[in-house]
Structure formats: C-alpha cells, structure tokens
Design an enzyme around this catalytic site. Structure first.
Site, PDB file in Angstrom:
ATOM      1  N   ARG A   8       4.992  17.688 -58.776  1.00 36.37           N
ATOM      2  CA  ARG A   8       6.087  17.137 -57.966  1.00 36.37           C
ATOM      3  C   ARG A   8       7.190  18.192 -57.881  1.00 36.37           C
ATOM      4  O   ARG A   8       7.868  18.482 -58.871  1.00 36.37           O
ATOM      5  CB  ARG A   8       6.596  15.853 -58.613  1.00 36.37           C
ATOM      6  CG  ARG A   8       7.686  15.128 -57.848  1.00 36.37           C
ATOM      7  CD  ARG A   8       7.133  14.204 -56.783  1.00 36.37           C
ATOM      8  NE  ARG A   8       8.180  13.291 -56.345  1.00 36.37           N
ATOM      9  CZ  ARG A   8       8.346  12.063 -56.852  1.00 36.37           C
ATOM     10  NH1 ARG A   8       7.538  11.609 -57.806  1.00 36.37           N
ATOM     11  NH2 ARG A   8       9.305  11.294 -56.417  1.00 36.37           N
TER      12      ARG A   8
ATOM     13  N   LYS B 173      21.127  -1.424 -41.632  1.00 36.67           N
ATOM     14  CA  LYS B 173      20.228  -2.499 -42.077  1.00 36.67           C
ATOM     15  C   LYS B 173      19.210  -2.843 -40.994  1.00 36.67           C
ATOM     16  O   LYS B 173      18.745  -3.983 -40.903  1.00 36.67           O
ATOM     17  CB  LYS B 173      21.026  -3.740 -42.484  1.00 36.67           C
ATOM     18  CG  LYS B 173      21.796  -3.545 -43.780  1.00 36.67           C
ATOM     19  CD  LYS B 173      22.323  -4.858 -44.340  1.00 36.67           C
ATOM     20  CE  LYS B 173      22.906  -4.661 -45.731  1.00 36.67           C
ATOM     21  NZ  LYS B 173      23.371  -5.931 -46.329  1.00 36.67           N
TER      22      LYS B 173
ATOM     23  N   ALA C 229       5.769   4.511 -52.129  1.00 41.15           N
ATOM     24  CA  ALA C 229       5.834   3.831 -53.418  1.00 41.15           C
ATOM     25  C   ALA C 229       6.160   2.356 -53.227  1.00 41.15           C
ATOM     26  O   ALA C 229       5.298   1.487 -53.323  1.00 41.15           O
ATOM     27  CB  ALA C 229       6.862   4.519 -54.317  1.00 41.15           C
TER      28      ALA C 229
ATOM     29  N   TRP D 276      27.255   2.421 -54.592  1.00 46.17           N
ATOM     30  CA  TRP D 276      28.014   3.664 -54.383  1.00 46.17           C
ATOM     31  C   TRP D 276      27.855   4.168 -52.952  1.00 46.17           C
ATOM     32  O   TRP D 276      28.785   4.773 -52.395  1.00 46.17           O
ATOM     33  CB  TRP D 276      27.563   4.740 -55.378  1.00 46.17           C
ATOM     34  CG  TRP D 276      26.192   5.307 -55.125  1.00 46.17           C
ATOM     35  CD1 TRP D 276      25.015   4.858 -55.635  1.00 46.17           C
ATOM     36  CD2 TRP D 276      25.868   6.437 -54.304  1.00 46.17           C
ATOM     37  NE1 TRP D 276      23.969   5.619 -55.182  1.00 46.17           N
ATOM     38  CE2 TRP D 276      24.472   6.601 -54.369  1.00 46.17           C
ATOM     39  CE3 TRP D 276      26.609   7.306 -53.519  1.00 46.17           C
ATOM     40  CZ2 TRP D 276      23.801   7.605 -53.666  1.00 46.17           C
ATOM     41  CZ3 TRP D 276      25.953   8.319 -52.820  1.00 46.17           C
ATOM     42  CH2 TRP D 276      24.567   8.458 -52.907  1.00 46.17           C
TER      43      TRP D 276
ATOM     44  N   GLN E  25      17.059  -3.911 -54.253  1.00 44.68           N
ATOM     45  CA  GLN E  25      17.606  -5.018 -55.026  1.00 44.68           C
ATOM     46  C   GLN E  25      16.722  -5.474 -56.178  1.00 44.68           C
ATOM     47  O   GLN E  25      17.227  -5.820 -57.250  1.00 44.68           O
ATOM     48  CB  GLN E  25      17.897  -6.208 -54.103  1.00 44.68           C
ATOM     49  CG  GLN E  25      19.109  -6.022 -53.218  1.00 44.68           C
ATOM     50  CD  GLN E  25      19.362  -7.222 -52.332  1.00 44.68           C
ATOM     51  OE1 GLN E  25      19.303  -7.139 -51.123  1.00 44.68           O
ATOM     52  NE2 GLN E  25      19.641  -8.361 -52.917  1.00 44.68           N
TER      53      GLN E  25
ATOM     54  N   ASP F 140      21.696 -14.117 -52.435  1.00 41.88           N
ATOM     55  CA  ASP F 140      20.997 -13.001 -51.803  1.00 41.88           C
ATOM     56  C   ASP F 140      19.579 -13.417 -51.475  1.00 41.88           C
ATOM     57  O   ASP F 140      19.053 -14.402 -51.996  1.00 41.88           O
ATOM     58  CB  ASP F 140      21.021 -11.738 -52.671  1.00 41.88           C
ATOM     59  CG  ASP F 140      20.375 -11.930 -54.030  1.00 41.88           C
ATOM     60  OD1 ASP F 140      19.332 -12.606 -54.109  1.00 41.88           O
ATOM     61  OD2 ASP F 140      20.885 -11.391 -55.013  1.00 41.88           O
TER      62      ASP F 140
END
Length: 675
Positions: free
Chosen positions: A215, A422, A311, A578, A340, A660
C-alpha cells in the site's frame, strides 16, 4: 454480454488468477478484537460468497508497540494462528481469497510505547514516539516479516503491507517525520530503505506463490510529503523487491483534507494512480470513493488502474459483485460514505457496521430468516425507519403495505439530498424505491392515515418521524422567519444575511445549503480540489496546492447560533465533524455558542450571552431560519394506543433526540426481523 467487461475480467498474478478486478479494501471493524472467530469468519465468508475477487482484512499489528491501540489484534501466538485459520478456511470454502493487512501504526499508535523514525509527536495522538535506533529498526522489520510468515501459516492467500496513510513505513519516507541522519534518513535512497527491506525480506520468507500487496501513498496531503518522482521510484523498487500488486493510499490521517467522506467526489483521486500506470510492470490498484459498478468500470476503462479497491461498499452490500455480474446493479445497497456506522464506530471503540446495512459485522446476530407464518403488516411512514422495516418484513415473506402522507418515499432523506456534499442520498432514495418495487410492497402515498384505517393488519408499525421543535422566541411568527423545512424544500426566498437558530446537524446542513450557489463542489472535481487546496504531487511535494484552499465566495453571510455554550458542531460525526466545521469556516460562516434568543424583529435577532443574559447584541439578518431541534410525531401512535391497538413505534416517532438515519434503519430492520 456483461455491462462491466473490465471490472469482471480476470487478473493473472502468475501463481493465481483472480476472478475479477475488485478488491475489498482493508477496514478495521473491531471484529477480531471480539475473539468471536465464527463471527469474524462469517463476515468475510459472506463477502466471498458475494463474488469479490480478493479481500484484505483490517490491520493486524506486527507487535505490541505497533498496534493502533493497546490490545490490537495480531498474529502473536500459535492460538492466534489457529483462530485466523477458522477465518481463512471459511473464506476458501466460500470460494474466496483473502489477504491479511500488516499495519504498524508508528507514531499513530495510541499508547506510550509507540515508535517512529524520529521523536516527533503526531497532531492526532497524545503520545510522543520513541526514535528507533538501528537495533530497534531491525526488530520492526523482523516482526513484520514474521507476521507475514504467520499469515501464510494461518492460511491467508497473501498480505498487504501498509505503507501509506501516515503510518510507520510512511513516517520513514518523508522529511515531514524523518529527521534522521543515518542510513535510514537524509536522502530518499536512505528514507525508502525501510519499505524495500520489508518487502524483500517478506518475499524471501513467504516464497513466490503468495500475494504481497504494498500500500503506497500516492499523495500524502501533508507538508514536506513525497514528490511524485519519489512515488514512482519507490513503486519501481518495491516491484523489484518482490511485490505482486501496488495498492493506492491517499492522504495521511492527520491531513486536513477529506478523502473518503460523502462530500468527496466519486473517484476523486484516481487521477493520481493513473500517473503511475506504465511506470511499473505489476498491477496497480486505485481507491477512494468508488462505490458503484459504473464508476469502477469507468475508472478501469479509462486506464487509471488495473484493479479497483472498494472497502465500505462491501459493508453496505456483501453481494456487490454478484449483483453487478447478474445485471442487477440497481439492487446494490449503496455506500453513501457517511462514516456514521463504520469509521465513527471504529474511532469510538465500537464494532463497525453500516448505516444502510445494519447486518454488516452482525451477520451471526441479526438474522433475516423466512417467516413461518405470513402476516399482514401495515407500516405508516416511508422514511428510513419505515422503509427498512417494510423491506425486511417483505424479504422475510410478510405481506406489507407502506403508507406516507407525502407524495414520495424518503422522509427527511429528501431534504438531506439537496445539501451540497450529500448528493449520495439521491442514490439511497433511488435504491429504496427500487427495493420497495422489487419486494412487492404495496405503496400508498399521499394518504393521511387515521387509527381506524389500520384495523385489518396483523401488525402495525408507526414510523411517522418528527416535527420541528418550537423554540418559543418572541417575534418568530414574523415574515422574515422560516423553518428549515421551508428552506430545504425551496418554498420561500432567503435573504442575503441569514441567522440560523440551532447548530446541530440540521443547522450545519442548512448553512451548507445557503452558502453555496451554482455547482456543488462534490459534483465538480476541479472545483472541489480548488476549494480544499489539492495540488499535483508532480509539482508540489505532498500534493498540497501552494496557494492553499481557494473556495468560491459564499452566496450569503451566515451566522450560526446555539444555546449550548460549547463550540458549535462539537457533536457532529467523530470523523466528519471537522470537515463540516472547516467547510463553513472557509465560507466565512460566523458561529456563536452560549447565546440566549431574546426576540426577533425586522432588523434581525436580538441575543444575549451566558446565564446572566449579558452583552445584548443585534445580529442583523434578512432571514432567520429555525433549526431548533425536533419532537416525535406520535399523534397516530397515541390514537392507536387510546383505541387499544397494539403497535410498534420506531425511528423519530419513538425518540427524536439526536435522530439519525443510522439508528432509524437499524431499529426498523431489527424489529422486522422478529415479527
């Protein structure tokens, strides 16, 4: 004739041929640390049955000091080897292949025993690393090689040596973290000695008939990172040392640029991998934000890579490859890159799973089995909770009718998907629509349901969601005050100066919506790269643009307000918060906490500060948007209970606090699995 001729083409590695060009990239799920090896085995076997060409495990520590956290899993004992053999045997029985990632965290290790090239503390860890001496370096190399040998003994088809993302090997490669003056530092020839020695000795230890993936960090996104000339040189030397494949790593964990969140454009970094194509003779894998067969096929057909790594899409749907091969790509549950339930869980010490697919990593616990007795089930509310309950119940063989007062399914997802960054939520709603039809669910939209309309059902599920909370601010009935619902549905014009009441997830979303005008950067790669200051590693070491971030000017002047005295946005996602905070700061959004809302008038909103209500301030605004929380819409559930009708209440109708989609979908799925 397949729609994906490149994606589904075999890949010859010499001693073995992979059935397709899909790698399930490494993810740390926390499963190995549970020591429930049947559970670990079933997670990987489900993906093997789903047709993925090759899988890579989460990172296994080569020694205690290299573990990402104390107690991190690795192959340290004969018992460990036997436990991992349970996993590899199950994968092979399912027809799959699996490699074990060897991950030495270096200065990222969350413990006082961490080690690195130099004693420079990481900004994301409280522990300064010990600078290794010559003997210490030799020990790390030997431990990594031993880990690879044990992986072979445990039945793995190969290993992936983690040399990117700012971990141990990466820390030796760049001047940013390697200040040494011996044969392991200084010139690039010296700094790349460590990965070359690791790969060379690993190949000697495991033999030729074993896959070694290296990697390699293609773009570090930190100051004083690798030049692309160095990346090419390292790749060529890694090939000579015996690697089978080179996999792409993007960005260090401490980099202040998002790389895998939903606001990152699809396939945003494949251009970097493409620059390496033709420079080495072994296959090259590209990665990051590739989440549909169409995107993957486009990447391969454009010559950007020989193979694609996905992934989290395999958390969302274990059968990704099989569905693509069968011509049923529209039924693939989409990874929306929300973080999430996967990365947020990982960095909180929880088992990873998936917002879209709560069965991920819970395959042995959350079983979706055919029902022994078909029931007639009425579900009221076609938001994420109701949709997941309806789909799971129908999948089990129940007869399901799904109601909603709106004219389309999706509930609050339909507001989320208009937020710049989104756009993935469009695909999620489309998938729900496809599956509702595919599973034969009767859909009745645009219908307000009363308690008496549900008498004929054996089971009733109430998923009526939430309503906005009334903040009770004097003057909130004025013409300059809007609900977030009106704003996101485009029902009313919004002025140039905006005050947003509430700095939770919805408040941040509304701010993001209002500061943008024109194309979303998530839909325009060049615009997105300019916004975050991403350059070309061929021109700037590490790939940071010399001028730094260059966002488009904000469409409006926005002030984001909250009553809590903590920093606005503090409770947003652990790994994405962040990003949202930084994005709004780049748009000059002013954020204020610890305010009291005194009154609203034509000039704007009057606030005071602290418990003593000091320092009265007018925040001038043309429009005030209310995002002051939500309350459960329990009117129908209460009416049913009053009438003596037993019903199940889920999602926002059950608990509105911190609502959520992750919790809603999980709750709906788990309920329907028991009916």
């Amino acid at each position: 004739m397949t729609h994906y001729p490149n994606l589904l083409a075999p890949l010859d590695l010499g001693h073995v041929t992979l059935p397709n060009r899909v790698l399930m990239g490494s993810m740390h799920t926390g499963l190995e640390e549970t020591k429930d090896w049947n559970r670990v085995a079933e997670f990987y076997a489900a993906r093997a049955r789903g047709g993925v060409g090759l899988m890579v495990t989460g990172g296994m520590a080569p020694n205690r000091e290299g573990g990402v956290f104390p107690g991190a899993a690795g192959l340290f004992t004969a018992e460990d080897i036997a436990n991992h053999r349970v996993v590899t045997d199950r994968v092979h029985e399912a027809g799959g292949r699996i490699a074990m990632q060897i991950l030495h965290a270096g200065r990222y290790a969350y413990g006082p025993e961490c080690v690195s090239a130099s004693g420079i503390k990481s900004p994301i860890s409280p522990f300064p690393p010990k600078e290794l001496d010559e003997a210490g370096i030799e020990k790390q190399i030997a431990d990594i090689v031993t880990s690879a040998s044990r992986a072979r003994e445990a039945g793995y088809d190969g290993v992936e040596i983690m040399g990117s993302e700012g971990y141990f090997i990466n820390q030796f490669l760049v001047r940013h973290t390697n200040k040494r003056e011996d044969r392991w530092g200084g010139s690039y020839e010296n700094r790349m000695r460590l990965p070359i020695e690791i790969v060379r000795r690993t190949r000697e230890a495991v033999g030729e008939d074993f896959i070694i993936i290296y990697r390699l960090s293609m773009i570090d996104l930190v100051p004083d990172g690798s030049t692309f000339e160095e990346v090419i040189l390292l790749a060529q030397e890694i090939e000579k040392a015996g690697a089978s494949i080179i996999n792409t790593g993007i960005g260090w964990h401490e980099a202040r640029i998002p790389t895998i969140a939903t606001s990152v454009p699809r396939a945003a970094f494949t251009w970097v991998t493409k620059k390496l194509m033709g420079e080495v003779g072994i296959p090259v894998i590209t990665s990051n934000r590739i989440n549909t067969p169409e995107v993957a096929e486009d990447v391969l057909s454009s010559g950007a890579a020989d193979m694609v790594s996905m992934a989290r899409p395999f958390l969302a749907d274990a059968d990704f490859v099989a569905k693509a091969a069968a011509g049923k790509a529209e039924t693939i549950a989409p990874c929306i890159a929300c973080n999430q339930a996967c990365l947020d869980h990982t960095f909180s010490g929880k088992i990873s799973t998936c917002l879209v697919n709560p069965r991920a990593c819970f395959e042995t616990e959350l079983m979706i089995t055919p029902t022994e007795r078909q029931k007639s089930i009425g579900v009221v509310g076609a938001g994420p909770a109701g949709l997941s309950a309806a789909m799971t119940a129908a999948e089990r063989g129940h007869k399901v009718t799904l109601f909603d007062r709106a004219e389309e399914i999706g509930g609050q997802l339909n507001m989320a998907r208009v937020i710049p960054g989104k756009e993935e939520f469009h695909g999620l709603v489309d998938w729900f629509r496809t599956m509702v039809a595919d599973l034969g669910i009767t859909l009745e939209l645009g219908r307000e349901i009363a308690a008496g309309d549900l008498d004929a059902f054996d089971e009733v599920i109430i998923a009526t969601g939430v309503v906005p909370r009334d903040p009770g601010i004097p003057g909130q009935d004025g013409p300059n005050v809007l609900s977030y619902i009106d704003v996101l549905r485009g029902k009313a014009p919004v002025g140039d100066r905006v005050a947003i009441i509430g700095a939770g997830g919805i408040g941040f979303d509304v701010a993001e919506y209002l500061v943008h005008e024109g194309d979303s950067p998530t839909e325009d790669l060049d615009l997105w790269r300019e916004e975050w200051g991403i350059g070309d590693p061929s021109e700037t070491p590490g790939g940071l643009a010399p001028a730094g971030p260059q966002p488009e000017p904000p469409a409006r002047r926005i002030t984001l307000l909250q009553r809590k005295s903590e920093a606005p946005g503090k409770r947003l996602g652990k790994t994405t918060g962040w990003i949202h905070r930084a994005a709004l700061r780049m748009k000059d959004v002013k954020m204020m906490g610890g305010v009291n809302y005194e009154r609203i008038d034509a000039e704007g909103i009057h606030v005071s500060h602290g418990e003593a209500r000091e320092n009265p301030t007018l925040i001038e605004a043309d429009t005030i948007v209310l995002c002051a929380g939500q309350l459960s819409d329990r009117s129908l559930a209460d009416a049913l209970e009053t009438a003596g009708v037993n019903c199940h209440v889920i999602g926002g109708a059950d608990v509105a606090a911190e609502l959520d989609a992750k919790r809603a979908i999980n709750q709906g799925t788990r309920l329907a699995a028991t009916l």
